[in-house]
Design an enzyme around this catalytic site. Structure first.
Site, PDB file in Angstrom:
ATOM      1  N   PRO A  92       1.020  -1.216   0.054  1.00  0.00           N
ATOM      2  CA  PRO A  92      -0.006  -0.004   0.213  1.00  0.00           C
ATOM      3  C   PRO A  92       0.730   1.280  -0.191  1.00  0.00           C
ATOM      4  CG  PRO A  92      -0.224  -1.434   2.088  1.00  0.00           C
ATOM      5  CD  PRO A  92       0.637  -2.242   1.290  1.00  0.00           C
ATOM      6  N   GLU A 119       1.695  -7.892   6.992  1.00  0.00           N
ATOM      7  CA  GLU A 119       2.085  -6.922   7.872  1.00  0.00           C
ATOM      8  C   GLU A 119       3.299  -6.249   7.631  1.00  0.00           C
ATOM      9  OE1 GLU A 119       1.753  -9.836  10.992  1.00  0.00           O
ATOM     10  OE2 GLU A 119      -0.079  -8.871  11.492  1.00  0.00           O
ATOM     11  N   ARG A 157      -3.719  -8.295 -20.715  1.00  0.00           N
ATOM     12  CA  ARG A 157      -4.714  -7.675 -21.751  1.00  0.00           C
ATOM     13  C   ARG A 157      -3.980  -6.787 -22.648  1.00  0.00           C
ATOM     14  NH1 ARG A 157      -7.473  -3.198 -21.369  1.00  0.00           N
ATOM     15  NH2 ARG A 157      -9.267  -4.064 -22.143  1.00  0.00           N
ATOM     16  N   ASP A 172      -8.172   1.555 -25.587  1.00  0.00           N
ATOM     17  CA  ASP A 172      -7.872   2.779 -26.118  1.00  0.00           C
ATOM     18  C   ASP A 172      -8.801   3.946 -25.658  1.00  0.00           C
ATOM     19  OD1 ASP A 172      -6.153   1.409 -27.676  1.00  0.00           O
ATOM     20  OD2 ASP A 172      -7.363   1.173 -29.671  1.00  0.00           O
TER      21      ASP A 172
END
Ligand code: ADE
Length: 258
Positions: A92, A119, A157, A172
Protein backbone atom coordinates in the site's frame (compact mmCIF):
# COMPACT_ATOMS: atom_id res chain seq x y z
CA UNK A 1 5.84 -12.39 -21.42
CA UNK A 2 6.90 -14.45 -18.44
CA UNK A 3 5.42 -13.53 -15.05
CA UNK A 4 6.97 -14.98 -11.89
CA UNK A 5 4.97 -14.52 -8.70
CA UNK A 6 6.43 -15.11 -5.23
CA UNK A 7 3.77 -15.78 -2.64
CA UNK A 8 2.99 -17.43 0.68
CA UNK A 9 -0.33 -18.61 -0.82
CA UNK A 10 0.36 -20.31 -4.15
CA UNK A 11 -3.09 -21.96 -4.16
CA UNK A 12 -4.62 -18.49 -4.35
CA UNK A 13 -3.66 -18.36 -8.03
CA UNK A 14 -4.90 -21.75 -9.24
CA UNK A 15 -8.45 -20.85 -10.24
CA UNK A 16 -7.88 -17.28 -11.52
CA UNK A 17 -4.98 -18.34 -13.72
CA UNK A 18 -7.11 -21.08 -15.27
CA UNK A 19 -9.90 -18.67 -16.10
CA UNK A 20 -10.91 -16.09 -18.69
CA UNK A 21 -8.17 -13.93 -20.14
CA UNK A 22 -5.34 -15.66 -18.24
CA UNK A 23 -6.33 -19.03 -19.63
CA UNK A 24 -6.67 -17.68 -23.16
CA UNK A 25 -3.29 -15.92 -23.08
CA UNK A 26 -1.50 -19.02 -21.74
CA UNK A 27 -3.16 -21.30 -24.31
CA UNK A 28 -1.90 -19.00 -27.05
CA UNK A 29 1.58 -19.09 -25.40
CA UNK A 30 1.55 -15.28 -25.13
CA UNK A 31 2.21 -15.38 -21.42
CA UNK A 32 3.52 -17.93 -18.94
CA UNK A 33 3.10 -17.84 -15.17
CA UNK A 34 5.41 -19.36 -12.58
CA UNK A 35 4.08 -19.34 -9.04
CA UNK A 36 6.80 -19.71 -6.41
CA UNK A 37 6.02 -20.71 -2.85
CA UNK A 38 8.25 -18.60 -0.59
CA UNK A 39 7.84 -21.18 2.19
CA UNK A 40 9.73 -23.72 0.09
CA UNK A 41 12.85 -21.63 0.49
CA UNK A 42 12.95 -22.08 4.27
CA UNK A 43 15.26 -24.66 5.87
CA UNK A 44 13.87 -25.03 9.37
CA UNK A 45 11.53 -27.75 10.53
CA UNK A 46 8.48 -25.49 10.74
CA UNK A 47 9.10 -23.53 7.52
CA UNK A 48 8.93 -20.19 9.30
CA UNK A 49 8.65 -17.22 6.92
CA UNK A 50 8.06 -14.33 9.32
CA UNK A 51 9.56 -12.87 12.48
CA UNK A 52 9.14 -10.02 14.99
CA UNK A 53 10.32 -6.53 14.01
CA UNK A 54 13.53 -5.28 15.63
CA UNK A 55 12.74 -2.36 17.90
CA UNK A 56 9.32 -3.73 18.73
CA UNK A 57 5.92 -2.95 17.29
CA UNK A 58 2.86 -4.87 16.24
CA UNK A 59 2.85 -7.61 13.66
CA UNK A 60 5.31 -9.92 12.01
CA UNK A 61 7.52 -9.24 9.01
CA UNK A 62 8.37 -11.44 6.05
CA UNK A 63 11.93 -12.64 6.65
CA UNK A 64 14.59 -11.78 4.10
CA UNK A 65 16.33 -15.16 3.71
CA UNK A 66 13.62 -17.17 1.88
CA UNK A 67 12.83 -14.27 -0.47
CA UNK A 68 16.51 -13.69 -1.30
CA UNK A 69 17.01 -17.38 -1.95
CA UNK A 70 13.87 -17.61 -4.10
CA UNK A 71 14.93 -14.60 -6.21
CA UNK A 72 18.46 -15.94 -6.66
CA UNK A 73 16.93 -19.19 -7.85
CA UNK A 74 14.40 -17.55 -10.18
CA UNK A 75 16.94 -15.18 -11.70
CA UNK A 76 19.61 -17.80 -12.32
CA UNK A 77 21.42 -17.02 -15.55
CA UNK A 78 19.67 -13.67 -15.91
CA UNK A 79 22.27 -10.95 -16.44
CA UNK A 80 20.81 -7.88 -14.79
CA UNK A 81 22.68 -5.33 -16.92
CA UNK A 82 21.77 -6.58 -20.38
CA UNK A 83 18.13 -7.31 -19.68
CA UNK A 84 16.93 -5.87 -16.37
CA UNK A 85 13.81 -7.57 -15.07
CA UNK A 86 11.33 -5.36 -13.21
CA UNK A 87 10.91 -6.74 -9.70
CA UNK A 88 7.66 -5.50 -8.23
CA UNK A 89 6.68 -5.47 -4.58
CA UNK A 90 2.96 -5.08 -3.94
CA UNK A 91 2.48 -2.70 -1.03
CA UNK A 92 0.00 0.00 0.00
CA UNK A 93 3.03 2.31 0.25
CA UNK A 94 3.85 1.98 -3.44
CA UNK A 95 3.25 4.09 -6.54
CA UNK A 96 -0.43 4.00 -7.50
CA UNK A 97 -0.96 1.48 -10.32
CA UNK A 98 -2.28 3.07 -13.50
CA UNK A 99 -2.86 2.37 -17.19
CA UNK A 100 0.37 4.20 -18.21
CA UNK A 101 2.36 2.08 -15.73
CA UNK A 102 0.68 -1.05 -17.11
CA UNK A 103 1.77 -0.05 -20.63
CA UNK A 104 5.35 0.53 -19.42
CA UNK A 105 5.59 -2.83 -17.65
CA UNK A 106 3.95 -4.67 -20.55
CA UNK A 107 6.97 -3.81 -22.70
CA UNK A 108 9.18 -6.17 -20.73
CA UNK A 109 9.82 -9.76 -21.74
CA UNK A 110 9.63 -10.79 -18.13
CA UNK A 111 8.52 -9.41 -14.75
CA UNK A 112 8.64 -10.68 -11.18
CA UNK A 113 6.02 -9.86 -8.56
CA UNK A 114 6.67 -10.35 -4.84
CA UNK A 115 3.36 -10.52 -3.00
CA UNK A 116 3.80 -8.38 0.08
CA UNK A 117 3.07 -9.91 3.45
CA UNK A 118 0.02 -8.40 5.16
CA UNK A 119 2.06 -6.95 8.03
CA UNK A 120 5.13 -5.89 6.09
CA UNK A 121 8.41 -7.20 4.71
CA UNK A 122 12.00 -6.84 5.93
CA UNK A 123 13.18 -3.67 4.19
CA UNK A 124 16.35 -5.31 2.86
CA UNK A 125 14.14 -7.15 0.35
CA UNK A 126 12.94 -3.83 -1.05
CA UNK A 127 16.39 -2.23 -0.88
CA UNK A 128 18.30 -5.06 -2.55
CA UNK A 129 15.85 -6.34 -5.15
CA UNK A 130 12.78 -4.25 -5.75
CA UNK A 131 12.62 -1.94 -8.78
CA UNK A 132 8.93 -0.98 -8.43
CA UNK A 133 6.75 -0.72 -5.32
CA UNK A 134 3.15 -0.77 -6.49
CA UNK A 135 -0.12 -0.07 -4.69
CA UNK A 136 -3.43 -0.83 -6.38
CA UNK A 137 -5.27 1.80 -4.37
CA UNK A 138 -5.52 3.67 -1.11
CA UNK A 139 -6.86 0.84 1.02
CA UNK A 140 -5.17 -1.99 2.86
CA UNK A 141 -5.67 -5.57 1.72
CA UNK A 142 -4.74 -8.63 3.70
CA UNK A 143 -1.98 -9.60 1.29
CA UNK A 144 -0.36 -8.90 -2.06
CA UNK A 145 -1.99 -11.76 -3.95
CA UNK A 146 -5.01 -9.83 -5.26
CA UNK A 147 -2.80 -6.88 -6.29
CA UNK A 148 -0.52 -9.35 -8.14
CA UNK A 149 -3.55 -10.64 -10.06
CA UNK A 150 -4.78 -7.12 -10.77
CA UNK A 151 -1.39 -6.08 -12.16
CA UNK A 152 -1.08 -9.30 -14.18
CA UNK A 153 -4.55 -8.88 -15.69
CA UNK A 154 -3.86 -5.29 -16.74
CA UNK A 155 -0.60 -6.38 -18.41
CA UNK A 156 -1.82 -9.55 -20.04
CA UNK A 157 -4.73 -7.84 -21.79
CA UNK A 158 -2.20 -5.49 -23.40
CA UNK A 159 -0.20 -8.35 -24.95
CA UNK A 160 -0.73 -8.29 -28.71
CA UNK A 161 -3.06 -11.13 -29.70
CA UNK A 162 -4.67 -11.65 -26.29
CA UNK A 163 -7.75 -9.56 -27.01
CA UNK A 164 -9.64 -9.47 -30.27
CA UNK A 165 -9.42 -6.17 -32.16
CA UNK A 166 -12.94 -5.14 -31.05
CA UNK A 167 -12.11 -5.61 -27.37
CA UNK A 168 -8.80 -3.78 -27.48
CA UNK A 169 -10.58 -0.58 -28.51
CA UNK A 170 -11.92 -0.43 -24.96
CA UNK A 171 -8.42 0.10 -23.67
CA UNK A 172 -7.79 2.85 -26.21
CA UNK A 173 -10.80 4.73 -24.94
CA UNK A 174 -9.56 4.65 -21.34
CA UNK A 175 -6.01 5.42 -22.42
CA UNK A 176 -7.46 8.46 -24.21
CA UNK A 177 -7.94 9.86 -20.73
CA UNK A 178 -11.76 9.87 -20.50
CA UNK A 179 -14.16 7.35 -19.02
CA UNK A 180 -16.17 5.27 -21.42
CA UNK A 181 -19.62 6.31 -22.67
CA UNK A 182 -22.64 4.15 -21.70
CA UNK A 183 -23.35 1.20 -23.97
CA UNK A 184 -26.51 -0.79 -24.67
CA UNK A 185 -27.44 -4.00 -26.45
CA UNK A 186 -30.79 -5.55 -27.45
CA UNK A 187 -33.63 -5.26 -26.58
CA UNK A 188 -34.13 -1.58 -27.41
CA UNK A 189 -36.71 -1.38 -24.65
CA UNK A 190 -36.67 -3.47 -21.46
CA UNK A 191 -38.89 -3.07 -18.39
CA UNK A 192 -39.86 0.31 -19.80
CA UNK A 193 -36.20 1.39 -19.98
CA UNK A 194 -35.31 2.69 -23.43
CA UNK A 195 -32.02 2.82 -25.27
CA UNK A 196 -31.29 6.45 -26.28
CA UNK A 197 -32.88 7.15 -29.71
CA UNK A 198 -29.63 8.47 -31.18
CA UNK A 199 -28.04 5.00 -30.93
CA UNK A 200 -30.86 3.54 -33.03
CA UNK A 201 -30.73 6.34 -35.59
CA UNK A 202 -28.00 4.84 -37.79
CA UNK A 203 -26.46 8.33 -38.01
CA UNK A 204 -22.80 7.63 -37.24
CA UNK A 205 -21.73 11.26 -36.90
CA UNK A 206 -24.48 11.90 -34.35
CA UNK A 207 -23.65 8.68 -32.50
CA UNK A 208 -19.97 9.64 -32.24
CA UNK A 209 -20.86 13.13 -31.00
CA UNK A 210 -23.27 11.70 -28.41
CA UNK A 211 -20.66 9.21 -27.20
CA UNK A 212 -18.04 11.89 -26.85
CA UNK A 213 -20.45 14.07 -24.86
CA UNK A 214 -21.41 11.19 -22.62
CA UNK A 215 -17.71 10.42 -21.98
CA UNK A 216 -17.11 14.05 -21.08
CA UNK A 217 -20.15 14.18 -18.78
CA UNK A 218 -19.30 10.91 -17.08
CA UNK A 219 -15.67 11.90 -16.56
CA UNK A 220 -16.68 15.33 -15.23
CA UNK A 221 -19.08 13.79 -12.72
CA UNK A 222 -17.17 10.65 -11.65
CA UNK A 223 -13.48 11.48 -12.17
CA UNK A 224 -13.00 15.24 -12.66
CA UNK A 225 -9.29 14.73 -11.86
CA UNK A 226 -8.89 12.95 -15.23
CA UNK A 227 -10.04 16.00 -17.21
CA UNK A 228 -6.81 17.88 -16.46
CA UNK A 229 -4.72 15.42 -18.46
CA UNK A 230 -7.35 14.49 -21.08
CA UNK A 231 -7.13 15.79 -24.61
CA UNK A 232 -10.09 18.20 -24.99
CA UNK A 233 -10.87 20.77 -27.69
CA UNK A 234 -11.30 24.37 -26.53
CA UNK A 235 -15.02 24.06 -27.44
CA UNK A 236 -15.31 21.07 -25.13
CA UNK A 237 -13.45 22.84 -22.34
CA UNK A 238 -15.76 25.87 -22.62
CA UNK A 239 -18.80 23.63 -22.65
CA UNK A 240 -17.72 21.78 -19.53
CA UNK A 241 -16.89 24.95 -17.61
CA UNK A 242 -20.30 26.33 -18.67
CA UNK A 243 -21.97 23.17 -17.33
CA UNK A 244 -20.08 23.40 -14.06
CA UNK A 245 -20.98 27.08 -13.59
CA UNK A 246 -24.59 26.33 -14.64
CA UNK A 247 -24.62 28.79 -17.56
CA UNK A 248 -24.69 26.24 -20.34
CA UNK A 249 -27.15 23.67 -21.63
CA UNK A 250 -25.77 23.43 -25.14
CA UNK A 251 -23.55 20.49 -26.10
CA UNK A 252 -20.49 20.93 -28.31
CA UNK A 253 -22.49 19.28 -31.11
CA UNK A 254 -25.92 20.85 -30.45
CA UNK A 255 -28.62 20.44 -27.82
CA UNK A 256 -28.06 18.20 -24.81
CA UNK A 257 -29.47 14.74 -25.55
CA UNK A 258 -32.93 14.07 -24.11
N1 ADE B 1 -1.06 -4.98 0.04
C1 ADE B 1 -2.01 -4.60 0.92
N2 ADE B 1 -2.74 -3.60 0.44
C2 ADE B 1 -2.27 -3.33 -0.81
C3 ADE B 1 -2.61 -2.39 -1.80
N3 ADE B 1 -3.60 -1.52 -1.64
N4 ADE B 1 -1.90 -2.40 -2.95
C4 ADE B 1 -0.88 -3.26 -3.12
N5 ADE B 1 -0.50 -4.16 -2.20
C5 ADE B 1 -1.19 -4.20 -1.05
Amino acid sequence: MRIDILTLFPQFFSTPLQSAIFQRAQEKALVSFNIWNIRQYTHDKHHVVDDYPFGGGAGMLLKPEPVFEALEDILQGQTAKTDPVPIILTTPQGEKFSQPLAHKLAQHRRIIIICGHYEGVDDRIREHWVTHEISIGDYVLSGGELPALVISDALVRLMPGVLGSEESATDDSFSGGLLEYPQFTRPAEFHGLKVPDVLLSGNHAKISAWRREQSLLKTASQRPDLLEKACLSSKEKDWLSGLISGTNRETPSGKLPG
